[in-house]
Design a protein around this motif. Structure first.
Motif, PDB file in Angstrom:
ATOM      1  N   ALA A  51       0.840  -1.205   0.000  1.00 15.86           N
ATOM      2  CA  ALA A  51       0.000   0.000   0.000  1.00 15.86           C
ATOM      3  C   ALA A  51       0.873   1.252   0.000  1.00 15.86           C
ATOM      4  N   PHE A  52       1.975   1.213   0.742  1.00 12.35           N
ATOM      5  CA  PHE A  52       2.923   2.340   0.694  1.00 12.35           C
ATOM      6  C   PHE A  52       3.551   2.430  -0.694  1.00 12.35           C
ATOM      7  N   ALA A  53       3.933   1.286  -1.222  1.00 14.02           N
ATOM      8  CA  ALA A  53       4.666   1.239  -2.494  1.00 14.02           C
ATOM      9  C   ALA A  53       3.807   1.632  -3.688  1.00 14.02           C
ATOM     10  N   GLU A  54       2.494   1.487  -3.585  1.00 16.35           N
ATOM     11  CA  GLU A  54       1.623   1.868  -4.699  1.00 16.35           C
ATOM     12  C   GLU A  54       1.761   3.337  -5.066  1.00 16.35           C
ATOM     13  N   GLU A  55       2.249   4.134  -4.143  1.00 16.53           N
ATOM     14  CA  GLU A  55       2.429   5.556  -4.420  1.00 16.53           C
ATOM     15  C   GLU A  55       3.503   5.824  -5.473  1.00 16.53           C
ATOM     16  N   LYS A  56       4.317   4.828  -5.776  1.00 17.05           N
ATOM     17  CA  LYS A  56       5.396   5.054  -6.743  1.00 17.05           C
ATOM     18  C   LYS A  56       4.861   5.464  -8.109  1.00 17.05           C
ATOM     19  N   ARG A  57       3.612   5.190  -8.395  1.00 17.15           N
ATOM     20  CA  ARG A  57       3.046   5.584  -9.685  1.00 17.15           C
ATOM     21  C   ARG A  57       3.035   7.107  -9.841  1.00 17.15           C
ATOM     22  N   HIS A  58       3.070   7.834  -8.736  1.00 19.76           N
ATOM     23  CA  HIS A  58       3.095   9.298  -8.777  1.00 19.76           C
ATOM     24  C   HIS A  58       4.507   9.872  -8.589  1.00 19.76           C
ATOM     25  N   PHE A  59       5.468   9.016  -8.271  1.00 22.42           N
ATOM     26  CA  PHE A  59       6.825   9.470  -7.961  1.00 22.42           C
ATOM     27  C   PHE A  59       7.556   9.950  -9.210  1.00 22.42           C
ATOM     28  N   ARG A  60       8.318  11.003  -9.026  1.00 21.56           N
ATOM     29  CA  ARG A  60       9.277  11.422 -10.043  1.00 21.56           C
ATOM     30  C   ARG A  60      10.557  11.805  -9.317  1.00 21.56           C
ATOM     31  N   PRO A  61      11.700  11.399  -9.863  1.00 19.50           N
ATOM     32  CA  PRO A  61      12.972  11.741  -9.222  1.00 19.50           C
ATOM     33  C   PRO A  61      13.135  13.259  -9.127  1.00 19.50           C
ATOM     34  N   GLY A  62      13.774  13.682  -8.058  1.00 17.62           N
ATOM     35  CA  GLY A  62      14.007  15.109  -7.893  1.00 17.62           C
ATOM     36  C   GLY A  62      14.477  15.437  -6.507  1.00 17.62           C
ATOM     37  N   GLU A  63      14.405  16.723  -6.202  1.00 20.39           N
ATOM     38  CA  GLU A  63      14.792  17.222  -4.892  1.00 20.39           C
ATOM     39  C   GLU A  63      13.528  17.327  -4.044  1.00 20.39           C
ATOM     40  N   PHE A  64      13.574  16.712  -2.874  1.00 22.62           N
ATOM     41  CA  PHE A  64      12.422  16.754  -1.981  1.00 22.62           C
ATOM     42  C   PHE A  64      12.144  18.198  -1.590  1.00 22.62           C
ATOM     43  N   PRO A  65      10.906  18.671  -1.693  1.00 19.26           N
ATOM     44  CA  PRO A  65       9.640  17.981  -1.853  1.00 19.26           C
ATOM     45  C   PRO A  65       9.107  17.910  -3.295  1.00 19.26           C
ATOM     46  N   ASP A  66       9.886  18.311  -4.266  1.00 20.67           N
ATOM     47  CA  ASP A  66       9.422  18.320  -5.662  1.00 20.67           C
ATOM     48  C   ASP A  66       9.622  16.939  -6.280  1.00 20.67           C
ATOM     49  N   ILE A  67       8.856  15.942  -5.800  1.00 19.29           N
ATOM     50  CA  ILE A  67       9.090  14.544  -6.181  1.00 19.29           C
ATOM     51  C   ILE A  67       7.834  13.814  -6.620  1.00 19.29           C
ATOM     52  N   SER A  68       6.765  14.578  -6.864  1.00 17.62           N
ATOM     53  CA  SER A  68       5.498  13.943  -7.213  1.00 17.62           C
ATOM     54  C   SER A  68       4.938  14.515  -8.500  1.00 17.62           C
ATOM     55  N   ARG A  69       4.467  13.637  -9.343  1.00 20.75           N
ATOM     56  CA  ARG A  69       3.813  14.072 -10.581  1.00 20.75           C
ATOM     57  C   ARG A  69       2.537  14.858 -10.298  1.00 20.75           C
ATOM     58  N   THR A  70       1.958  14.694  -9.111  1.00 25.48           N
ATOM     59  CA  THR A  70       0.730  15.410  -8.759  1.00 25.48           C
ATOM     60  C   THR A  70       1.022  16.806  -8.236  1.00 25.48           C
ATOM     61  N   GLY A  71       2.275  17.081  -7.904  1.00 22.57           N
ATOM     62  CA  GLY A  71       2.630  18.364  -7.314  1.00 22.57           C
ATOM     63  C   GLY A  71       2.560  18.368  -5.794  1.00 22.57           C
ATOM     64  N   ASN A  72       2.136  17.253  -5.184  1.00 20.21           N
ATOM     65  CA  ASN A  72       2.015  17.157  -3.729  1.00 20.21           C
ATOM     66  C   ASN A  72       2.866  15.997  -3.230  1.00 20.21           C
TER      67      ASN A  72
END
Length: 173
Positions: free
Chosen positions: A105-126
């Motif tokens: 369930a935690f790992a399912e979030e990887k579908r929104h992940f994009r590499p980058g500098e935290f906190p700019d790491i989500s395709r959703t912007g959040n």
């Protein structure tokens, strides 16, 4: 379809103690070993080093899991209450989920992940949309300890991570 809930930001209790028979690095309890293995499978896929099981983190996670099970709601412990450790929470109907399902369930979030500098790491912007996943695979994290507590209706999983991940300004690739 089975679903559980995870927390993104922040009756009687049956505690499923995952810290009772654990040793440093590898737990003896089968459920706890499955939690560790599920974490390490995700980390291997990401290219992060394996985690070791921490009996101390598991004990602390158990105390918090019991507290939130008594309350019947998920909420993160404060940074001070968890001694600066990272924390992932999950909740689902009592007795219906495997350890690996909970971690997935935690790992399912990887579908929104994009590499980058935290906190700019989500395709959703959040970043909260990927924060559980990034804590699981955070490269500098070395130890994990988890516990599940049950109330009359739900199981509450608490995983603690040392050192914590999701640090502002750090790269995650």
């Amino acid at each position: 379809m089975k679903t559980g809930r995870i927390l993104a930001a922040s009756g009687a209790i049956l505690a499923l103690s995952l810290s009772a028979n654990v040793q440093a690095e590898r737990p003896q309890n089968r459920f706890a070993a499955e939690l560790l293995d599920a974490h390490n499978e995700e980390r291997a896929e990401f290219g992060a080093p394996e985690l070791k099981w921490s009996q101390r983190l598991a004990r602390e996670a158990e105390q918090w899991a019991q507290a939130i099970a008594r309350e019947g709601r998920m909420r993160h412990a404060s940074i001070d209450e968890r001694g600066g450790a990272g924390e992932n929470l999950w909740m689902g109907s009592a007795g219906n989920y495997s350890a690996s399902f909970m971690v997935r369930a935690f790992a399912e979030e990887k579908r929104h992940f994009r590499p980058g500098e935290f906190p700019d790491i989500s395709r959703t912007g959040n970043w909260r949309d990927v924060g559980h996943y990034t804590q699981v695979v955070w490269h500098e994290t070395r130890e994990v300890g988890c516990a599940v507590a049950r109330n009359q209706r739900d199981d509450f999983l608490v995983c603690r991570y040392w050192p914590a991940g999701n640090i502002y300004g750090r790269e995650i690739r």
